[in-house]
Design an enzyme around this catalytic site. Structure first.
Site, short mmCIF file in Angstrom:
data_model
loop_
_atom_site.label_atom_id
_atom_site.label_comp_id
_atom_site.label_asym_id
_atom_site.label_seq_id
_atom_site.Cartn_x
_atom_site.Cartn_y
_atom_site.Cartn_z
CE1 TYR A 19 -4.11 -2.11 4.84
CE2 TYR A 19 -3.41 0.10 4.20
CZ TYR A 19 -3.83 -1.16 3.86
OH TYR A 19 -3.96 -1.51 2.53
CB SER B 233 -0.90 0.01 1.24
OG SER B 233 -1.55 1.26 1.39
#
Length: 258
Positions: free
Chosen positions: A156, A143
């Protein structure tokens, strides 16, 4: 499934990006072992084809992952590579994140990448200790949150940063065997992981505009990604067309981070 067609293992194959990656690989002529949790597999029939087989896999369970390796050895099918798509999101400030939440998101996003990559890579080496053509590949879907601080995605982002580094470290170790390992870092993508929090509305303009309050840039290209956008790049990185690309992290987010 035809056991002579080069096989690609895809984790998280029933999710948004994972499903798109699976479909794109099938279109490119690969056979796919689509791995995901048992519940999703039983309810998912979006890729019914003789070149696609589902395999129930919990990427956080070392024994389950080892069974995947045993299954591959039983099949003896040539393995082209692995695409790590399995992932979960956790959206909350770090000050409000519990240790259990931290561990859960790391178990899937980081530990899962380590366990599955280690198992599949070991089998790929057993099959072919050296490959001067560098035709085999491993790709991890990370990501852009792994590259920059995020106000509400600290856990995250940290888990994806770990996934990024372990993948490129694998790449260094696997290079003598002719196996490449690269990372793809998407930005906001139209998947259930993102849209489930929109409560039925189209809130895509929010990440496109960005948020000064959260120190987050917008998206210069003016759109969020579709899963197919990510699948195209992932398939390229896996393929022999990228035979001289390894240990790289490629951001695909419309310019949202630079």
């Amino acid at each position: 499934m035809n056991t002579t067609t080069p096989l690609v293992i895809v984790t998280g194959a029933c999710g948004g990006i994972g499903a798109a990656v699976t479909q794109h690989l099938l279109t490119e002529g690969y056979a796919v072992l689509a791995c995901d949790t048992q519940e999703q597999i039983l309810s998912n029939t979006q890729h019914p084809t003789e070149k696609c087989e589902y395999y129930p896999l919990d990427v956080t369970d070392e024994t389950c992952v080892q069974h995947l390796g045993d299954y591959l050895r039983q099949r003896r099918q040539p393995v082209q590579g692995l695409i790590n798509c399995a992932g979960i999101v956790h959206a909350a400030p770090l000050l409000e994140t519990t240790l259990e939440q931290w561990r859960t998101v790391h178990a899937v996003n980081a530990d899962g990448v380590f366990l599955v990559t280690r198992e599949v890579a070991q089998y790929m080496i057993e099959q072919q200790p050296q490959d001067p053509t560098n035709s085999r590949g491993i790709v991890t879907i990370s990501s852009n949150a792994a590259n920059v601080p995020r106000a509400e995605f600290g856990a995250y982002g940290a888990s994806k940063a770990a996934a990024t580094r372990v993948t490129t470290s694998f790449g260094l170790q696997l290079a003598p065997h002719g196996i490449r390992a690269n990372v793809l870092c998407p930005g906001t993508t139209r998947t259930p992981m993102v849209t489930d929090s929109w409560n039925g509305e189209d809130r895509s303009q929010t990440p496109i505009k960005g948020s000064l309050e959260n120190y987050r840039l917008g998206i210069p290209l003016g759109r969020i990604a579709e899963p197919e956008d990510i699948a195209e790049v992932a398939t390229f990185l896996l393929s022999p067309r990228a035979k001289h690309v390894t240990m790289q992290s490629l951001t695909v987010d419309g310019g949202a981070t630079f």
